[in-house]
Design a protein around this motif. Structure first.
Motif, mmCIF file in Angstrom:
data_model
loop_
_atom_site.group_PDB
_atom_site.id
_atom_site.type_symbol
_atom_site.label_atom_id
_atom_site.label_comp_id
_atom_site.label_asym_id
_atom_site.label_seq_id
_atom_site.Cartn_x
_atom_site.Cartn_y
_atom_site.Cartn_z
ATOM 1 N N GLU A 31 1.338 -1.249 0.506
ATOM 2 C CA GLU A 31 0.149 -0.632 -0.183
ATOM 3 C C GLU A 31 0.928 1.196 0.165
ATOM 4 O O GLU A 31 0.323 2.208 -0.956
ATOM 5 N N ILE A 32 1.935 0.923 0.887
ATOM 6 C CA ILE A 32 2.250 2.171 0.832
ATOM 7 C C ILE A 32 3.309 2.920 -0.251
ATOM 8 O O ILE A 32 3.682 3.974 -1.012
ATOM 9 N N LEU A 33 4.141 1.752 -1.107
ATOM 10 C CA LEU A 33 4.821 1.744 -2.052
ATOM 11 C C LEU A 33 3.973 1.686 -3.378
ATOM 12 O O LEU A 33 3.901 2.498 -4.756
ATOM 13 N N LYS A 34 2.498 1.575 -3.222
ATOM 14 C CA LYS A 34 1.494 2.162 -4.552
ATOM 15 C C LYS A 34 1.586 3.445 -4.620
ATOM 16 O O LYS A 34 1.150 4.550 -5.393
ATOM 17 N N GLY A 35 1.511 4.279 -3.294
ATOM 18 C CA GLY A 35 1.376 5.274 -3.018
ATOM 19 C C GLY A 35 1.993 6.228 -3.913
ATOM 20 O O GLY A 35 1.460 7.471 -4.144
ATOM 21 N N THR A 36 2.897 5.841 -4.040
ATOM 22 C CA THR A 36 4.449 6.806 -4.382
ATOM 23 C C THR A 36 4.376 7.134 -5.792
ATOM 24 O O THR A 36 4.387 8.183 -6.518
ATOM 25 N N TYR A 37 3.260 5.820 -6.402
ATOM 26 C CA TYR A 37 2.843 5.688 -7.895
ATOM 27 C C TYR A 37 1.691 7.229 -8.573
ATOM 28 O O TYR A 37 1.342 7.515 -9.385
ATOM 29 N N ASN A 38 0.518 7.437 -7.487
ATOM 30 C CA ASN A 38 -0.150 7.450 -7.909
ATOM 31 C C ASN A 38 -1.473 7.566 -6.269
ATOM 32 O O ASN A 38 -1.559 6.227 -5.860
ATOM 33 N N ASP A 39 -1.710 8.774 -6.049
ATOM 34 C CA ASP A 39 -2.839 8.928 -4.603
ATOM 35 C C ASP A 39 -2.590 8.344 -3.091
ATOM 36 O O ASP A 39 -3.068 7.188 -2.881
ATOM 37 N N PRO A 40 -1.307 8.548 -2.411
ATOM 38 C CA PRO A 40 -1.349 7.669 -1.171
ATOM 39 C C PRO A 40 -2.035 7.807 -0.260
ATOM 40 O O PRO A 40 -2.853 9.338 -0.105
ATOM 41 N N LEU A 49 0.827 9.403 6.726
ATOM 42 C CA LEU A 49 1.453 10.657 6.106
ATOM 43 C C LEU A 49 2.167 12.000 6.426
ATOM 44 O O LEU A 49 1.287 12.530 6.954
ATOM 45 N N ASP A 50 3.353 12.021 6.273
ATOM 46 C CA ASP A 50 3.460 13.385 6.580
ATOM 47 C C ASP A 50 3.528 14.002 5.671
ATOM 48 O O ASP A 50 4.643 14.076 4.158
ATOM 49 N N LYS A 51 2.973 14.555 5.186
ATOM 50 C CA LYS A 51 2.322 15.781 3.509
ATOM 51 C C LYS A 51 3.302 16.867 3.772
ATOM 52 O O LYS A 51 3.628 16.847 2.046
ATOM 53 N N SER A 52 3.445 17.124 4.603
ATOM 54 C CA SER A 52 4.715 18.322 4.272
ATOM 55 C C SER A 52 5.648 18.007 4.060
ATOM 56 O O SER A 52 6.840 18.862 3.364
ATOM 57 N N SER A 54 6.565 15.052 1.715
ATOM 58 C CA SER A 54 6.160 13.620 0.215
ATOM 59 C C SER A 54 6.264 14.754 0.217
ATOM 60 O O SER A 54 5.621 15.982 -0.561
ATOM 61 N N SER A 55 6.558 14.176 -1.461
ATOM 62 C CA SER A 55 6.504 14.212 -2.859
ATOM 63 C C SER A 55 6.439 13.176 -3.505
ATOM 64 O O SER A 55 5.667 12.650 -3.282
ATOM 65 N N ASP A 56 6.029 13.961 -5.152
ATOM 66 C CA ASP A 56 5.370 12.439 -6.326
ATOM 67 C C ASP A 56 5.682 11.284 -6.452
ATOM 68 O O ASP A 56 6.033 10.097 -7.008
ATOM 69 N N THR A 57 7.915 11.281 -5.888
ATOM 70 C CA THR A 57 8.419 10.311 -6.133
ATOM 71 C C THR A 57 8.988 9.673 -4.415
ATOM 72 O O THR A 57 9.560 8.520 -4.656
ATOM 73 N N VAL A 58 8.464 10.779 -3.350
ATOM 74 C CA VAL A 58 9.146 10.173 -2.691
ATOM 75 C C VAL A 58 8.251 9.957 -1.340
ATOM 76 O O VAL A 58 7.650 11.398 -1.155
ATOM 77 N N LEU A 59 7.536 9.393 -0.159
ATOM 78 C CA LEU A 59 7.068 9.393 0.878
ATOM 79 C C LEU A 59 7.218 9.243 2.335
ATOM 80 O O LEU A 59 8.221 8.065 2.110
ATOM 81 N N VAL A 60 6.710 10.046 3.360
ATOM 82 C CA VAL A 60 7.721 10.293 4.096
ATOM 83 C C VAL A 60 6.089 9.323 5.000
ATOM 84 O O VAL A 60 5.346 10.378 5.213
ATOM 85 N N TYR A 61 6.160 7.970 5.616
ATOM 86 C CA TYR A 61 5.346 8.036 6.681
ATOM 87 C C TYR A 61 6.033 8.029 8.020
ATOM 88 O O TYR A 61 7.066 7.363 8.036
ATOM 89 N N VAL A 62 5.262 8.057 9.498
ATOM 90 C CA VAL A 62 6.323 7.850 10.566
ATOM 91 C C VAL A 62 4.583 7.573 11.203
ATOM 92 O O VAL A 62 3.223 7.521 10.960
ATOM 93 N N ASP A 63 5.188 6.841 12.403
ATOM 94 C CA ASP A 63 4.627 6.086 13.413
ATOM 95 C C ASP A 63 5.404 6.911 15.169
ATOM 96 O O ASP A 63 6.501 6.147 15.298
ATOM 97 N N LYS A 64 4.078 7.464 15.203
ATOM 98 C CA LYS A 64 5.024 8.395 16.281
ATOM 99 C C LYS A 64 4.712 6.926 18.024
ATOM 100 O O LYS A 64 6.301 7.604 18.745
ATOM 101 N N LEU A 65 4.907 6.612 18.019
ATOM 102 C CA LEU A 65 4.464 5.928 18.867
ATOM 103 C C LEU A 65 5.466 4.877 19.284
ATOM 104 O O LEU A 65 6.388 5.277 20.224
ATOM 105 N N LYS A 66 5.671 4.653 17.826
ATOM 106 C CA LYS A 66 6.917 3.004 17.577
ATOM 107 C C LYS A 66 8.782 3.785 17.660
ATOM 108 O O LYS A 66 9.439 3.556 17.082
ATOM 109 N N LYS A 67 8.338 5.193 17.065
ATOM 110 C CA LYS A 67 9.669 6.432 16.629
ATOM 111 C C LYS A 67 9.866 5.869 15.665
ATOM 112 O O LYS A 67 10.838 5.225 15.259
#
Length: 228
Positions: A31-40, A49-52, A54-67
């Motif tokens: 699901e995460i990698l699919k989002g790098t191609y279209n509609d994350p 998803l940290d939208k601030s 992320s870009s169209d080629t690189v997505l940044v996902y964060v789990d703040k509890l697990k750090k």
């Protein structure tokens, strides 16, 4: 006091040789990698998803509890990406002169600054692999799906590929070499053979793994075995 001094050094040494990594279910990885191609998606599993960043080629996902931070890097999409492939084909590392790599590096640098102290793991598909290998630190886990490779193989990279995928074929290594570099609990994964080479290269090969956990936890840099 002398005993404590040497015990402290021993504990420090143990912590130093441990490698940090993350774990993720194969279906969440897809699901995460699919989002790098279209509609994350805004959320995948426990990751947001940290939208601030992320870009169209690189997505940044964060789990703040697990750090934990997951950096997902897209594969080939469009003419410009084929030019990046050409640069890589001419010489490994040459792709770092491309605007795409420069942009990815800035995102990763910004993420490291924003999430200092978090565990980073790099997820990628196809072309994304040769960017991930440059951007990940030696003690950070890389999970590569059908990765582009000319034979590069790093101890912190786990490869998931279809038996019929041509793009990642040069990354295939003998089982004894995998065990030596990754340890018995962190082997690469090969899914079933697909006759159609286009199907073999798709992210759909991850469907075969379902909820199986991929990636690594905390592992020793000497043998690659899991610590947790």
């Amino acid at each position: 006091m002398l005993g404590f001094k040497y015990n402290s050094r021993f504990i420090y040494l143990i912590l130093y040789i441990m490698k940090k990594g993350g774990k993720i279910k194969a279906n969440d990885l897809k699901e995460i990698l699919k989002g790098t191609y279209n509609d994350p998606k805004s959320n995948v599993g426990s990751y947001e998803l940290d939208k601030s960043l992320s870009s169209d080629t690189v997505l940044v996902y964060v789990d703040k509890l697990k750090k934990e931070v997951k950096i997902a890097i897209r594969g080939t999409k469009g003419t410009v990406d084929w030019f990046n492939n050409l640069l890589y084909g001419v010489k490994t590392g040459l792709q770092k002169v491309s605007p795409r790599y420069t942009k990815a590096k800035k995102i990763v640098d910004d993420a490291r600054s924003k999430y200092a102290g978090y565990t980073f793991e790099f997820l990628n598909h196809s072309q994304g692999a040769f960017h991930a290998r440059e951007l990940a630190k030696n003690n950070e886990s890389i999970v590569s799906v059908n990765p582009a490779t000319k034979g590069e193989y790093t101890g912190n990279e786990q490869i998931i590929r279809s038996a019929g995928d041509a793009v990642s074929a040069l990354g295939v290594m003998p089982s004894w070499f995998k065990n030596l570099t990754h340890g018995k609990d962190n082997k690469d994964i090969t899914t079933s053979y697909k006759v159609n080479p286009l199907d073999a290269h798709k992210l759909d090969i991850l469907d075969e793994l379902g909820d199986q956990v991929v990636g690594s936890g905390l592992r020793c840099s000497c043998c690659g075995d899991y610590i947790r």
